[in-house]
Design a protein around this motif. Structure first.
Motif, PDB file in Angstrom:
ATOM      1  N   VAL A  10      -6.994  -3.689  -7.905  1.00 48.89           N
ATOM      2  CA  VAL A  10      -5.929  -4.629  -8.259  1.00 48.89           C
ATOM      3  C   VAL A  10      -6.515  -5.756  -9.109  1.00 48.89           C
ATOM      4  N   PRO A  11      -6.416  -5.673 -10.432  1.00 50.13           N
ATOM      5  CA  PRO A  11      -6.868  -6.796 -11.275  1.00 50.13           C
ATOM      6  C   PRO A  11      -5.859  -7.933 -11.194  1.00 50.13           C
ATOM      7  N   VAL A  12      -6.320  -9.161 -11.005  1.00 53.37           N
ATOM      8  CA  VAL A  12      -5.407 -10.289 -10.814  1.00 53.37           C
ATOM      9  C   VAL A  12      -5.891 -11.528 -11.560  1.00 53.37           C
ATOM     10  N   LEU A  13      -4.937 -12.387 -11.857  1.00 52.90           N
ATOM     11  CA  LEU A  13      -5.197 -13.728 -12.365  1.00 52.90           C
ATOM     12  C   LEU A  13      -3.955 -14.559 -12.046  1.00 52.90           C
ATOM     13  N   ASN A  14      -4.100 -15.487 -11.111  1.00 53.08           N
ATOM     14  CA  ASN A  14      -2.998 -16.363 -10.713  1.00 53.08           C
ATOM     15  C   ASN A  14      -1.750 -15.569 -10.310  1.00 53.08           C
ATOM     16  N   GLU A  15      -1.923 -14.694  -9.326  1.00 54.03           N
ATOM     17  CA  GLU A  15      -0.830 -13.848  -8.851  1.00 54.03           C
ATOM     18  C   GLU A  15      -0.344 -14.251  -7.458  1.00 54.03           C
ATOM     19  N   ALA A  16      -0.520 -15.514  -7.089  1.00 52.54           N
ATOM     20  CA  ALA A  16      -0.162 -15.953  -5.732  1.00 52.54           C
ATOM     21  C   ALA A  16       1.305 -15.692  -5.408  1.00 52.54           C
ATOM     22  N   LEU A  17       2.171 -15.794  -6.395  1.00 56.06           N
ATOM     23  CA  LEU A  17       3.607 -15.632  -6.150  1.00 56.06           C
ATOM     24  C   LEU A  17       3.953 -14.214  -5.697  1.00 56.06           C
ATOM     25  N   HIS A  18       3.210 -13.224  -6.165  1.00 49.63           N
ATOM     26  CA  HIS A  18       3.570 -11.830  -5.900  1.00 49.63           C
ATOM     27  C   HIS A  18       2.558 -11.067  -5.055  1.00 49.63           C
ATOM     28  N   LEU A  19       1.376 -11.617  -4.825  1.00 45.92           N
ATOM     29  CA  LEU A  19       0.289 -10.819  -4.268  1.00 45.92           C
ATOM     30  C   LEU A  19       0.514 -10.404  -2.817  1.00 45.92           C
ATOM     31  N   HIS A  20       1.154 -11.261  -2.009  1.00 44.25           N
ATOM     32  CA  HIS A  20       1.444 -10.873  -0.621  1.00 44.25           C
ATOM     33  C   HIS A  20       2.211  -9.557  -0.588  1.00 44.25           C
ATOM     34  N   ALA A  21       3.294  -9.493  -1.339  1.00 40.76           N
ATOM     35  CA  ALA A  21       4.127  -8.288  -1.337  1.00 40.76           C
ATOM     36  C   ALA A  21       3.351  -7.087  -1.852  1.00 40.76           C
ATOM     37  N   CYS A  22       2.529  -7.304  -2.872  1.00 46.24           N
ATOM     38  CA  CYS A  22       1.717  -6.225  -3.432  1.00 46.24           C
ATOM     39  C   CYS A  22       0.756  -5.655  -2.384  1.00 46.24           C
ATOM     40  N   LEU A  23       0.015  -6.533  -1.731  1.00 47.28           N
ATOM     41  CA  LEU A  23      -0.987  -6.074  -0.756  1.00 47.28           C
ATOM     42  C   LEU A  23      -0.352  -5.546   0.518  1.00 47.28           C
ATOM     43  N   ASP A  24       0.780  -6.110   0.920  1.00 46.95           N
ATOM     44  CA  ASP A  24       1.500  -5.557   2.072  1.00 46.95           C
ATOM     45  C   ASP A  24       1.893  -4.110   1.816  1.00 46.95           C
ATOM     46  N   ALA A  25       2.381  -3.832   0.605  1.00 49.63           N
ATOM     47  CA  ALA A  25       2.780  -2.466   0.257  1.00 49.63           C
ATOM     48  C   ALA A  25       1.574  -1.530   0.255  1.00 49.63           C
ATOM     49  N   ILE A  26       0.453  -1.993  -0.253  1.00 51.31           N
ATOM     50  CA  ILE A  26      -0.766  -1.175  -0.228  1.00 51.31           C
ATOM     51  C   ILE A  26      -1.180  -0.883   1.207  1.00 51.31           C
ATOM     52  N   GLY A  27      -1.011  -1.868   2.098  1.00 48.97           N
ATOM     53  CA  GLY A  27      -1.362  -1.686   3.507  1.00 48.97           C
ATOM     54  C   GLY A  27      -0.479  -0.696   4.244  1.00 48.97           C
ATOM     55  N   ARG A  28       0.701  -0.383   3.699  1.00 47.88           N
ATOM     56  CA  ARG A  28       1.626   0.549   4.361  1.00 47.88           C
ATOM     57  C   ARG A  28       1.478   1.994   3.871  1.00 47.88           C
ATOM     58  N   GLN A  29       0.472   2.285   3.087  1.00 51.70           N
ATOM     59  CA  GLN A  29       0.362   3.614   2.487  1.00 51.70           C
ATOM     60  C   GLN A  29       0.230   4.728   3.516  1.00 51.70           C
TER      61      GLN A  29
END
Length: 310
Positions: A10-29
């Motif tokens: 996951v390449p990121v730069l200032n993604e605080a607004l969306h990163l929770h949802a992104c990583l939560d979805a990855i955790g549900r795989q």
């Protein structure tokens, strides 16, 4: 059967607004062998790193070069998985996303697979931008923008690929600007090909301002030109439409060209009445013209300093 392990990058730069949802979805795989999630940070000044650190199975890496291609190469260098699944920080992948990617790689023999690019928006302007970007007349007829049928293609959204194959071709090019995905996929064509599968589902959050859309598409056009200069055979006919529009608007035939283009926009807007916001038609020139200008400048003047950045 050998278990296929997966690294999610996951390449990121200032993604605080969306990163929770992104990583939560990855955790549900549903795929049982996701061995690590590598969040590669390009120097965020918001809470991106703190958010990443609070999620299980996540390792945060530093990307001093600050560009996505470099971030993906850093992940590739240290990845433990047999397969790399790329996810952007403003994306939310379906629970079976990784499972579908692994299945598609195995079933097709492709070097890289991916699914559709599906925008999810809030508010009138962002909804209009999403409608324009998901239409064939907007961002173009590439499979990942609109197709519902699986098949071989030239590039995919995000992408999942065999780590060893990616290493064997040298990873991502860091000097093609924001066209690193398409350039990478082009080089993978000779190593198994590029497969689109609509069952590999994800959503992303598009931009919400016309000015930022124009800047985004200018960079897309200029970066695409850099790839074409390096791989002339990668040029697809669809990529000549926006440059042709710009040349037409600069030519002695600018008035009929402009009239024809405006008629097309009006017809597209009218055909979608009730299904897309009225503002959607106004978004299209902010995509087409900057892309075409960027492409023409890139072809004739070469890459900008930002495109050359490593």
């Amino acid at each position: 059967m050998t278990e296929i392990t997966v690294t999610v990058a996951v390449p990121v730069l200032n993604e605080a607004l969306h990163l929770h949802a992104c990583l939560d979805a990855i955790g549900r795989q549903t795929h049982p062998h996701v061995v690590e999630v590598l969040v590669v940070d390009g120097g965020s000044t918001d809470a991106t790193r703190e958010i990443a650190a609070h999620h299980p199975n996540v390792r945060v890496l530093d990307n001093p070069q600050r560009v996505q291609s470099a971030a993906l190469n850093l992940a590739l260098d240290v990845a433990l998985g047999d397969v790399i699944v790329r996810v952007d920080g403003h994306c939310v992948i379906a629970d079976d996303y990784v499972e579908r990617c692994v299945e598609a790689l195995g079933a097709t023999g492709a070097a890289i697979v991916g699914g559709p690019m599906t925008p999810v928006a809030a508010g009138r302007m962002q909804t209009a931008i999403a409608a324009a970007m998901s239409s064939p007349i907007g961002a173009g007829p590439a499979r990942f923008h609109h197709s519902t049928e699986p098949g071989w293609t030239d590039t995919v959204y995000l992408g999942a690929y065999w780590a060893e194959t990616a290493r064997s071709i040298g990873g991502y090019a860091t000097d093609v600007g924001v066209n690193e995905d398409a350039e990478f996929a082009h080089r993978l064509r000779d190593h198994g090909g590029v497969w689109f599968d609509p069952s590999i589902r994800s959503t992303y959050t598009p931009r919400s301002e016309l000015r930022s859309v124009a800047r985004q598409f200018y960079r897309y056009g200029r970066s695409r030109a850099t790839t074409v200069r390096r791989h002339p055979e990668s040029l697809a006919p669809r990529q000549l439409v926006a440059p042709a529009l710009v040349l037409g608007l600069l030519s002695p035939w600018r008035r009929p060209v402009a009239a024809s283009y405006l008629t097309l926009l009006a017809a597209w807007s009218a055909s979608g009445r009730g299904r897309r916001p009225r503002w959607a038609g106004a978004v299209l020139p902010m995509m087409h013209v900057p892309w075409g200008v960027g492409f023409l400048i890139g072809v004739f003047a070469g890459p900008s300093r930002s495109v050359r950045a490593r």
